[in-house]
Design an enzyme around this catalytic site. Structure first.
Site: not given
Length: 346
Positions: A269, A318, A321, A327
């Site tokens: 990542e 997202e 999340k 995030e």
């Protein structure tokens, strides 16, 4: 996030010369993949997502759990998959080979031509109850892969590993001093990697390293925008122009110190948030992601000319999340499938 500590002047030049010679045996294609996170309620269908990968020339996907619709949509494409064993399944797979065989039979065997890596857990904390099960779960998955009745590819075709957070390293300044903080957790893992020729998967985020220490780390250094060498490693004379390279090379150093003879590192990542926190801006995220895609084709100072296999995080924001606002803002595409930062040269 890798820590940045005061340099310890050690005579390790010969160690890194040996490491480079071994690494040169493992040259691979320049391949940048993208992680497909699914913690959102507004994403396109898996088939549309796979089509989006194809239309943008993205040849590698990281999927954090075996989503059957996505696995089916990948069949017949040339997209290679890094498939995760979810953290909550690690202990059961470690405790019973039969659980590993079921997992492989259901999630690998029907889709084996698409699978490149099996990732047993993501960012497991050494202090967690699952930590002691990771290495055994890796071994059980490998044994299941090699079970003759499952007709899976050889171990040379599918590699088993785990993905760690870069903050499991310490003494990473200079990179040649890098080592693992918790050897009781990492030693069984690195022994497995060494025995089976698997890479260590590391989630590498210059963003978090920078925001933790903006006084000593410049934004240009974190964004690949420095115009010259920012520092030279006193142990081996290697010059560093960006933080990503320094973090990757510190992992190589830690692997060599752990006794891994042919270390390989995959950045499982890496990304930069476009909103939600300090330095999390659209422009910074655009610069980081575009610069990263171009840079990883070149290798690091320790591995010049050897592409760094890297997975950008993530395909989409997202919105469900948990955690900090950042995030939820790492996506490269909007839910309507339009690129957030324009065309990236995957």
């Amino acid at each position: 996030m890798a820590s940045l500590n005061t340099p310890k002047m050690a005579a390790t030049t010969s160690l890194f010369v040996a490491a480079f010679l071994l690494l040169s045996l493992y040259r691979t294609e320049a391949q940048t993949g993208v992680s497909y996170g699914k913690i959102a309620n507004n994403l396109p269908s898996p088939q549309d997502v796979v089509n989006l990968y194809k239309s943008n020339g993205i040849k590698s996907m990281r999927l954090y759990f075996p989503d059957q619709a996505t696995l089916q949509a990948l069949q017949g494409t040339d997209i290679k998959l890094m498939l995760g064993v979810a953290n909550e399944h690690i202990q059961s797979i470690a405790s019973c080979k039969c659980a590993a065989i079921r997992w492989v039979r259901n999630n690998i065997t029907p889709y084996r031509s698409s699978i490149k890596y099996i990732v047993v857990g993501n960012e497991i904390e050494p202090s967690s109850k699952r930590a002691s099960s990771v290495a055994q779960a890796m071994q059980n998955i490998l044994s299941a892969l090699n079970a003759p009745n499952l007709n899976n590819p050889s171990n040379d075709e599918i590699k088993v590993s785990t993905a760690i957070n870069a903050d499991l390293l310490t003494n990473t300044y200079p990179p040649s001093n890098g080592q693992f903080k918790d050897t009781s957790y990492m030693t069984p893992i690195t022994n497995f990697l060494d025995s089976h020729g698997s890479p260590l998967l590391v989630n590498i985020y210059p963003y978090f390293a920078y925001t933790a220490d903006p006084k000593d780390i410049s934004l240009d250094y974190a964004l690949f925008n420095s115009r010259g060498a920012v520092f030279t490693d006193p142990n081996n004379g290697l010059a560093y122009q960006n933080l990503f390279d320094a973090m990757v090379d510190s992992v190589y150093a830690a692997l060599r110190r752990a006794g891994v003879r042919h270390p390989r590192v995959v950045a499982s990542e890496s990304g930069w948030p476009s909103n939600g926190g300090f330095a999390a801006t659209f422009d910074n995220a655009k610069n980081y992601n575009k610069n990263l895609v171009n840079h990883v084709k070149q290798g690091t100072p320790l591995t010049p000319g050897q592409p760094i296999e890297t997975y950008l995080f993530a395909m989409f924001d997202e919105n469900e999340k948990q955690g900090a606002d950042t995030e939820r803002n790492f996506g490269l595409f909007y839910p309507n499938q339009q690129p957030k930062y324009g065309q990236l040269s995957f």
